[in-house]
Design a protein around this motif. Structure first.
Motif, mmCIF file in Angstrom:
data_model
loop_
_atom_site.group_PDB
_atom_site.id
_atom_site.type_symbol
_atom_site.label_atom_id
_atom_site.label_comp_id
_atom_site.label_asym_id
_atom_site.label_seq_id
_atom_site.Cartn_x
_atom_site.Cartn_y
_atom_site.Cartn_z
ATOM 1 N N ALA A 1 20.019 -9.946 19.617
ATOM 2 C CA ALA A 1 19.558 -8.639 20.084
ATOM 3 C C ALA A 1 18.040 -8.528 20.009
ATOM 4 N N ALA A 2 17.439 -9.069 18.950
ATOM 5 C CA ALA A 2 15.987 -8.975 18.779
ATOM 6 C C ALA A 2 15.253 -9.663 19.922
ATOM 7 N N ASP A 3 15.713 -10.863 20.297
ATOM 8 C CA ASP A 3 15.077 -11.583 21.407
ATOM 9 C C ASP A 3 15.254 -10.819 22.716
ATOM 10 N N ALA A 4 16.435 -10.220 22.897
ATOM 11 C CA ALA A 4 16.689 -9.456 24.122
ATOM 12 C C ALA A 4 15.759 -8.258 24.211
ATOM 13 N N MET A 5 15.632 -7.518 23.109
ATOM 14 C CA MET A 5 14.751 -6.350 23.111
ATOM 15 C C MET A 5 13.298 -6.764 23.331
ATOM 16 N N ALA A 6 12.901 -7.906 22.779
ATOM 17 C CA ALA A 6 11.530 -8.379 22.969
ATOM 18 C C ALA A 6 11.263 -8.668 24.443
ATOM 19 N N LEU A 7 12.237 -9.262 25.125
ATOM 20 C CA LEU A 7 12.079 -9.533 26.553
ATOM 21 C C LEU A 7 11.923 -8.240 27.347
ATOM 22 N N ILE A 8 12.787 -7.267 27.059
ATOM 23 C CA ILE A 8 12.760 -6.011 27.798
ATOM 24 C C ILE A 8 11.470 -5.240 27.520
ATOM 25 N N GLU A 9 11.092 -5.188 26.250
ATOM 26 C CA GLU A 9 9.918 -4.405 25.877
ATOM 27 C C GLU A 9 8.611 -5.070 26.302
ATOM 28 N N SER A 10 8.648 -6.377 26.624
ATOM 29 C CA SER A 10 7.442 -7.069 27.082
ATOM 30 C C SER A 10 7.146 -6.800 28.546
ATOM 31 N N GLY A 11 8.029 -6.048 29.190
ATOM 32 C CA GLY A 11 7.778 -5.687 30.588
ATOM 33 C C GLY A 11 8.706 -6.330 31.584
ATOM 34 N N HIS A 12 9.583 -7.207 31.144
ATOM 35 C CA HIS A 12 10.554 -7.804 32.054
ATOM 36 C C HIS A 12 11.527 -6.720 32.540
ATOM 37 N N GLU A 13 11.763 -6.698 33.832
ATOM 38 C CA GLU A 13 12.685 -5.720 34.406
ATOM 39 C C GLU A 13 13.970 -6.427 34.824
ATOM 40 N N PHE A 14 15.106 -5.788 34.547
ATOM 41 C CA PHE A 14 16.402 -6.383 34.861
ATOM 42 C C PHE A 14 17.259 -5.393 35.636
ATOM 43 N N ASP A 15 18.070 -5.955 36.550
ATOM 44 C CA ASP A 15 19.014 -5.145 37.322
ATOM 45 C C ASP A 15 20.366 -5.071 36.637
#
Length: 217
Positions: free
Chosen positions: A38-52
């Motif tokens: 979960a931590a790695d996932a949140m880091a990806l999202i919060e770094s600006g990566h956008e997902f559909d």
């Protein structure tokens, strides 16, 4: 058609690879990112990566998947999150939907069924295990023919669309609430919004309008 951006959250490498292979077999291009916790996932999202779309397991090493669902639903409500888990019992499915999941895919599916389920999710369909079907667990696509265009036409949210689909099946507000793991009052609010969008005064007339456009039980 623009590529679909998908985040796969799964701590087992072999399962992650299977999900990525399923994405590669779809009839559209998918760009994917992977996270083992979960931590790695949140880091990806919060770094600006956008997902559909986000696909996540429930059994994560650093956080309960149910807790992650709640966080994602609160902080990123526009991104649908679909659970892919071996915990496909009815209680877990209802709990996941209540926590904010947009669907639930069982890991017991064959590779072909997994691809079909993900394809349905990317079309905007809600996929959950069918507990009325014999084992192994089968997938039930709730949305009927033409639901994507109708949802867009009437400006319905994902939650309103799910409620409308179950209305078409003849479900009562109480049954819909139980199936989606929501309060009956919440379902009534969604139903009222659907009636306003369709421009009709009651559920019976709403079903007539939907039937004329191809939505039937």
């Amino acid at each position: 058609m623009e590529p679909c951006r998908v985040l796969v959250i799964e701590d087992h490498a072999l399962v992650r690879e299977a999900l990525v292979r399923a994405l590669e077999q779809l009839d559209r291009t998918c760009e994917h990112a992977q996270a083992g916790c979960a931590a790695d996932a949140m880091a990806l999202i919060e770094s600006g990566h956008e997902f559909d779309l986000i696909l996540t397991d429930l059994m994560l090493p650093d956080m309960s998947g149910f807790s992650l669902l709640s966080i994602l639903a609160h902080r990123f409500p526009a991104v649908p999150v679909v659970v892919v888990s071996a915990l496909a019992d009815e209680a877990s499915v209802k709990r996941a939907l209540k926590a904010g999941a947009a669907g639930f895919i069982s890991k017991t599916l064959s590779s072909g069924e997994l691809v079909a389920a993900i394809r349905a999710v990317l079309r905007g369909q809600m996929v959950t295990p069918d507990f009325d079907a014999p084992a192994p667990v089968m997938q039930r696509v709730v949305r009927r023919r033409g639901i994507d265009s109708l949802s867009e036409q009437y400006g319905l949210t994902a939650a309103q669309t799910r409620v409308m689909e179950l209305m078409v099946e003849g479900r009562t507000n109480r049954e819909i609430a139980d199936l989606l793991g929501l309060a009956e009052g919440t379902i009534k609010v969604h139903c009222s919004a659907i009636l306003r969008a369709l421009g009709v005064p009651n559920r019976a007339q709403a079903l007539v309008v939907l039937a004329r456009q191809g939505l039937r039980a």
